[in-house]
Write a protein that holds these residues in place. Structure first.
Motif, PDB file in Angstrom:
ATOM      1  N   UNK A  63       0.705  -1.263   0.199  1.00  0.00           N
ATOM      2  CA  UNK A  63      -0.049   0.121  -0.126  1.00  0.00           C
ATOM      3  C   UNK A  63       0.792   1.142   0.201  1.00  0.00           C
ATOM      4  N   UNK A  64       0.471   2.233  -0.763  1.00  0.00           N
ATOM      5  CA  UNK A  64       1.478   3.540  -1.091  1.00  0.00           C
ATOM      6  C   UNK A  64       0.640   4.648  -0.973  1.00  0.00           C
ATOM      7  N   UNK A  65       0.779   5.479  -0.138  1.00  0.00           N
ATOM      8  CA  UNK A  65      -0.056   6.764  -0.047  1.00  0.00           C
ATOM      9  C   UNK A  65       0.153   7.744  -1.206  1.00  0.00           C
ATOM     10  N   UNK A  66      -0.920   8.331  -1.536  1.00  0.00           N
ATOM     11  CA  UNK A  66      -1.116   9.223  -2.644  1.00  0.00           C
ATOM     12  C   UNK A  66      -1.923  10.485  -1.899  1.00  0.00           C
ATOM     13  N   UNK A  67      -1.453  11.740  -2.207  1.00  0.00           N
ATOM     14  CA  UNK A  67      -2.412  12.889  -1.793  1.00  0.00           C
ATOM     15  C   UNK A  67      -2.881  13.424  -2.879  1.00  0.00           C
ATOM     16  N   UNK A  68      -4.209  13.472  -3.155  1.00  0.00           N
ATOM     17  CA  UNK A  68      -5.019  14.290  -4.318  1.00  0.00           C
ATOM     18  C   UNK A  68      -5.248  15.646  -3.794  1.00  0.00           C
ATOM     19  N   UNK A 125      -1.068  -7.544   2.598  1.00  0.00           N
ATOM     20  CA  UNK A 125      -0.809  -6.294   2.281  1.00  0.00           C
ATOM     21  C   UNK A 125       0.374  -5.873   3.381  1.00  0.00           C
ATOM     22  N   UNK A 126       1.228  -5.101   2.644  1.00  0.00           N
ATOM     23  CA  UNK A 126       2.395  -4.302   3.314  1.00  0.00           C
ATOM     24  C   UNK A 126       2.139  -2.896   3.634  1.00  0.00           C
ATOM     25  N   UNK A 127       2.494  -2.502   4.668  1.00  0.00           N
ATOM     26  CA  UNK A 127       2.084  -0.875   4.798  1.00  0.00           C
ATOM     27  C   UNK A 127       3.520  -0.421   5.447  1.00  0.00           C
ATOM     28  N   UNK A 128       4.123   0.609   4.879  1.00  0.00           N
ATOM     29  CA  UNK A 128       5.461   1.159   5.424  1.00  0.00           C
ATOM     30  C   UNK A 128       5.258   1.992   6.707  1.00  0.00           C
ATOM     31  N   UNK A 129       5.965   1.777   7.699  1.00  0.00           N
ATOM     32  CA  UNK A 129       5.884   2.428   8.821  1.00  0.00           C
ATOM     33  C   UNK A 129       7.245   3.327   8.980  1.00  0.00           C
ATOM     34  N   UNK A 130       7.097   4.519   9.494  1.00  0.00           N
ATOM     35  CA  UNK A 130       7.999   5.489   9.757  1.00  0.00           C
ATOM     36  C   UNK A 130       8.276   5.422  11.385  1.00  0.00           C
ATOM     37  N   UNK A 131       9.557   6.029  11.477  1.00  0.00           N
ATOM     38  CA  UNK A 131      10.105   5.926  12.887  1.00  0.00           C
ATOM     39  C   UNK A 131       9.284   6.593  13.714  1.00  0.00           C
ATOM     40  N   UNK A 132       8.600   7.743  13.480  1.00  0.00           N
ATOM     41  CA  UNK A 132       7.618   8.265  14.354  1.00  0.00           C
ATOM     42  C   UNK A 132       6.731   7.356  15.031  1.00  0.00           C
ATOM     43  N   UNK A 133       6.187   6.588  14.015  1.00  0.00           N
ATOM     44  CA  UNK A 133       5.065   5.404  14.290  1.00  0.00           C
ATOM     45  C   UNK A 133       5.693   4.351  15.136  1.00  0.00           C
ATOM     46  N   UNK A 134       6.858   3.858  14.729  1.00  0.00           N
ATOM     47  CA  UNK A 134       7.583   2.883  15.443  1.00  0.00           C
ATOM     48  C   UNK A 134       7.745   3.127  16.779  1.00  0.00           C
ATOM     49  N   UNK A 135       8.133   4.289  17.385  1.00  0.00           N
ATOM     50  CA  UNK A 135       8.483   4.681  18.577  1.00  0.00           C
ATOM     51  C   UNK A 135       7.311   4.949  19.489  1.00  0.00           C
ATOM     52  N   UNK A 136       5.947   5.131  18.782  1.00  0.00           N
ATOM     53  CA  UNK A 136       4.776   5.425  19.488  1.00  0.00           C
ATOM     54  C   UNK A 136       4.422   4.592  20.404  1.00  0.00           C
ATOM     55  N   UNK A 137       4.154   4.858  21.643  1.00  0.00           N
ATOM     56  CA  UNK A 137       3.902   3.829  22.746  1.00  0.00           C
ATOM     57  C   UNK A 137       2.878   2.933  22.402  1.00  0.00           C
ATOM     58  N   UNK A 172      -9.341  -8.395   9.893  1.00  0.00           N
ATOM     59  CA  UNK A 172      -8.441  -8.856   9.149  1.00  0.00           C
ATOM     60  C   UNK A 172      -7.341  -9.771  10.149  1.00  0.00           C
ATOM     61  N   UNK A 173      -7.256 -11.044   9.638  1.00  0.00           N
ATOM     62  CA  UNK A 173      -6.294 -11.849  10.555  1.00  0.00           C
ATOM     63  C   UNK A 173      -4.902 -11.356  10.213  1.00  0.00           C
ATOM     64  N   UNK A 174      -4.215 -11.076  11.278  1.00  0.00           N
ATOM     65  CA  UNK A 174      -2.815 -10.575  11.420  1.00  0.00           C
ATOM     66  C   UNK A 174      -1.852 -11.198  10.260  1.00  0.00           C
ATOM     67  N   UNK A 175      -2.047 -12.514   9.928  1.00  0.00           N
ATOM     68  CA  UNK A 175      -1.262 -12.970   9.106  1.00  0.00           C
ATOM     69  C   UNK A 175      -1.060 -12.326   7.760  1.00  0.00           C
ATOM     70  N   UNK A 176      -2.299 -11.598   7.406  1.00  0.00           N
ATOM     71  CA  UNK A 176      -2.368 -11.061   6.187  1.00  0.00           C
ATOM     72  C   UNK A 176      -1.795  -9.578   6.139  1.00  0.00           C
ATOM     73  N   UNK A 177      -1.117  -9.102   7.353  1.00  0.00           N
ATOM     74  CA  UNK A 177      -0.680  -7.704   7.350  1.00  0.00           C
ATOM     75  C   UNK A 177       0.711  -7.826   7.569  1.00  0.00           C
ATOM     76  N   UNK A 178       1.639  -7.046   6.857  1.00  0.00           N
ATOM     77  CA  UNK A 178       3.013  -7.080   6.986  1.00  0.00           C
ATOM     78  C   UNK A 178       3.370  -5.544   6.926  1.00  0.00           C
ATOM     79  N   UNK A 179       4.496  -5.399   8.073  1.00  0.00           N
ATOM     80  CA  UNK A 179       5.064  -3.942   8.001  1.00  0.00           C
ATOM     81  C   UNK A 179       6.325  -3.784   7.388  1.00  0.00           C
ATOM     82  N   UNK A 180       6.451  -3.036   6.783  1.00  0.00           N
ATOM     83  CA  UNK A 180       7.563  -2.504   6.242  1.00  0.00           C
ATOM     84  C   UNK A 180       8.773  -1.500   6.857  1.00  0.00           C
ATOM     85  N   UNK A 181       9.830  -2.079   7.513  1.00  0.00           N
ATOM     86  CA  UNK A 181      10.660  -1.022   8.035  1.00  0.00           C
ATOM     87  C   UNK A 181      11.930  -0.971   7.752  1.00  0.00           C
ATOM     88  N   UNK A 182      12.541   0.269   7.860  1.00  0.00           N
ATOM     89  CA  UNK A 182      13.817   0.511   7.345  1.00  0.00           C
ATOM     90  C   UNK A 182      14.959   0.111   8.404  1.00  0.00           C
TER      91      UNK A 182
END
Ligand code: C2E
Ligand code: CA
Ligand code: CA
Ligand code: CA
Length: 279
Positions: free
Chosen positions: A59-64, A114-126, A141-151
């Motif tokens: 999943x990649x975000x777009x801003x219209x 589906x994979x989603x990109x995660x930013x640092x700010x999200x990653x360190x959020x409590x 959605x079953x957790x098995x179908x979600x993937x997080x992409x981390x750098x």
């Protein structure tokens, strides 16, 4: 030759003033973009190299933007990170992606991840882990179908802390992937401590894979590293048949790139599924 413009000096110019103004404007507009419903997600298929089938999507975000048209994430993601707006925007992305994939599953289009990109700010959020658990529960959605992409830099900043969060995410059942692998500094000794599932070969290596012996060697090493750590490996930015056959020959598991399809709106993604997966 992959980095440029690192040490160019910047002088104050009218053009810079215009740039600063544009930045201010984008920042202001970014603040209201969520409530105005201006974001959307495009999906880029991930293809299994053995079966040739679509097995998932990023999943990649777009801003219209009402006046600027489609604004690419390159122009607003870092600003969203600096201002903290990435937190509400990132939550919207996760929820929307989960809802979408759940809807496709219910429509009988297959059980893709589906994979989603995660930013640092999200990653360190409590409340990252609990908020993801909540979205999964609410969307069904079953957790098995979600993937997080981390750098790499995201997980390497505070390794011990990162390992803790990654474990909690794994315990939820989501998949974890290291994005842009090879471009950051990751220590190989830590790599085996991270409870991750996938390495994603950065497109800068894939680009010259058939032209540059170093890039080819790095790519082959990442594939064998991944497999010896029992991880899956995916190549991004695949644009030519030559790149594809090289990756296939060297045992890469999955690929993503313009050769198969650019990121597309949901309606188009469904057509791709029907054409390629016979769903
Ligand atoms: P990324 O995660 O590395 O995503 C891959 C980028 O490569 C995407 O650019 C995609 O459109 C592009 N791409 C795909 N196939 C090819 C190809 O064959 N050749 C080439 N040259 N490029 C290809 P996009 O969509 O403009 O996104 C850019 C970056 O913005 C992403 O890089 C990611 O870091 C960030 N981003 C996008 N969506 C999100 C989001 O929802 N949250 C966060 N935190 N970051 C996001
Ligand atoms: Ca990514
Ligand atoms: Ca990437
Ligand atoms: Ca990238």
């Amino acid at each position: 030759a992959k980095q440029s413009g690192r040490d160019n000096y910047q002088f104050y110019t009218p053009a810079m003033n215009a740039q600063a103004l544009e930045r201010l404007r984008i920042e202001g507009d970014l603040r209201i973009a969520l409530e105005r419903n201006e974001f959307l997600l495009h999906y880029q298929p991930k293809i299994n190299l053995r079966s040739g089938r679509i097995v998932g999507m990023e999943a990649l975000i777009r801003w219209n933007h009402p006046e600027l048209g489609m604004v690419s994430p390159a122009r607003f993601i870092s600003l969203a990170e600096e201002t903290g707006l990435i937190l509400p925007i990132g939550s919207w992305v996760i929820r929307t992606a989960c809802e979408q994939v759940r809807a496709w599953q219910e429509a009988g289009l297959g059980n893709m991840r589906v994979s989603v990109n995660l930013s640092v700010r999200q990653f360190v959020q409590k409340d990252l882990v609990s908020s993801i658990a909540k979205v999964l529960q609410e969307t069904g959605l079953d957790a098995d179908f979600l993937e997080l992409e981390l750098t790499e830099s995201l997980v390497m900043t505070d390794v011990e802390h990162a390992i803790g969060i990654l474990r909690e995410l794994k315990d939820l059942g989501v998949h974890l992937s290291i994005d842009d692998f090879g471009t950051g500094y990751s220590s190989l000794s830590y790599l085996k401590k991270f409870p991750i599932d996938v390495l994603k070969i950065d497109k800068s290596f894939v680009r010259d894979i058939t032209l540059d012996a170093d890039d080819a060697a790095i790519t082959v090493s990442i594939i064998s590293l991944a497999h010896s750590l029992k991880l899956h490996v995916i190549a991004e930015g695949v644009e030519t048949e030559e790149q594809l056959s090289y990756l296939r020959q060297h045992g890469c598991d999955e690929m993503q790139g313009y050769l198969f399809s650019p990121p597309v709106p949901p309606e188009r993604f469904v057509e791709l599924l029907q054409e390629k997966n016979d769903t």
